[in-house]
Design a protein around this motif. Structure first.
Motif, short mmCIF file in Angstrom:
data_model
loop_
_atom_site.label_atom_id
_atom_site.label_comp_id
_atom_site.label_asym_id
_atom_site.label_seq_id
_atom_site.Cartn_x
_atom_site.Cartn_y
_atom_site.Cartn_z
N PRO A 71 0.82 -1.23 0.00
CA PRO A 71 0.00 0.00 0.00
C PRO A 71 0.84 1.27 0.00
O PRO A 71 0.47 2.27 -0.63
CB PRO A 71 -0.83 -0.13 1.28
N TRP A 74 2.27 1.82 -3.53
CA TRP A 74 1.28 1.93 -4.60
C TRP A 74 1.11 3.37 -5.07
O TRP A 74 1.19 4.31 -4.28
CB TRP A 74 -0.07 1.42 -4.11
N PRO A 76 -1.73 5.52 -7.77
CA PRO A 76 -2.97 5.33 -8.53
C PRO A 76 -2.69 4.93 -9.98
O PRO A 76 -1.83 5.50 -10.64
CB PRO A 76 -3.64 6.71 -8.45
N ASP A 209 -6.62 2.20 -8.74
CA ASP A 209 -6.12 3.32 -7.94
C ASP A 209 -5.67 2.86 -6.56
O ASP A 209 -4.91 3.54 -5.89
CB ASP A 209 -7.19 4.39 -7.80
N LYS A 210 -6.15 1.68 -6.16
CA LYS A 210 -5.75 1.10 -4.88
C LYS A 210 -5.22 -0.32 -5.14
O LYS A 210 -5.62 -0.95 -6.11
CB LYS A 210 -6.94 1.05 -3.91
#
Length: 215
Positions: A71, A74, A76, A209-210
């Motif tokens: 996360p 990451w 988007p 995006d996630k």
């Protein structure tokens, strides 16, 4: 040298061949008849990238630590790749087929897909060069990034060292065309020799995006 596959175990870094920009990361574990690779890509590499040793921030991570870092890594619109590479070495016998030559496309084993991620190579009718020092392997892709599933075929020479440990590997579009998987097999057989490894890599695609729930 017997290789375990395209990538070294653990984390590696994916870098643009042209700009040296970091365009992603990957993490590999042994799995089944080869290795399971997780690729986090910030953009489509377009068949041109280097696999290099990891930065300090991901070096030495366990798989659980890698998944917990995703996360934070990451961006988007990133891609996440689960890619299962099943490995076949020169001279081995699989399902009654002895690999002193790469079997015809119609008799190649099917890929093992792992449920959930995208891909690194795009099908453009060209054979890709896998470059490492003075050694050259080959790669070819069937279907592409926009497809739910795709398959990559890699022919690695005997001197190839899994990329991203102490060694870098470069993927680049080569000069040779291949109109079909059989055309690629015919070309790969010209270099197929003791010590070589053939990887059949099944991929499944995610972009968002996630990050995906399953990592």
């Amino acid at each position: 040298m017997i290789t375990t596959g395209q990538l070294t175990m653990g984390a590696v870094q994916i870098v643009s061949k042209d700009s040296s920009e970091v365009i992603g990361h990957a993490y590999t574990v042994a799995n089944g008849g080869g290795q399971l690779q997780r690729w986090l890509l910030y953009r489509n590499p377009q068949n041109a990238f280097d696999v290099r040793p990891p930065p300090a921030s991901t070096a030495g991570l366990s798989l659980e630590e890698w998944k917990s870092k995703v996360p934070g890594l990451w961006r988007p619109g990133s891609y996440y790749v689960f890619a299962q590479a099943d490995l076949y070495r020169y001279g081995e016998t699989h399902d009654g087929e002895t690999w002193t030559r790469i079997p015809p496309a119609s008799r190649l084993p099917p890929p093992s897909y792992y449920p959930a991620g995208p891909r690194q190579l795009d099908p453009d009718g060209r054979i890709l060069d896998v470059l490492q020092g003075n050694f050259r392997g080959l790669a070819f892709s069937v279907l592409g990034l926009s497809n739910p599933n795709s398959v990559e075929y890699w022919m690695l020479p005997s001197a190839y060292v899994p990329a991203g440990g102490g060694a870098t590997a470069r993927v680049a579009t080569g000069a040779r065309a291949a109109s079909s998987l059989q055309a690629f097999v015919d070309t790969a057989n010209q270099s197929w020799a003791p010590g070589c490894t053939f990887a059949i890599t099944g991929c499944v695609n995610y972009r968002g995006d996630k990050p995906p729930v399953q990592r």
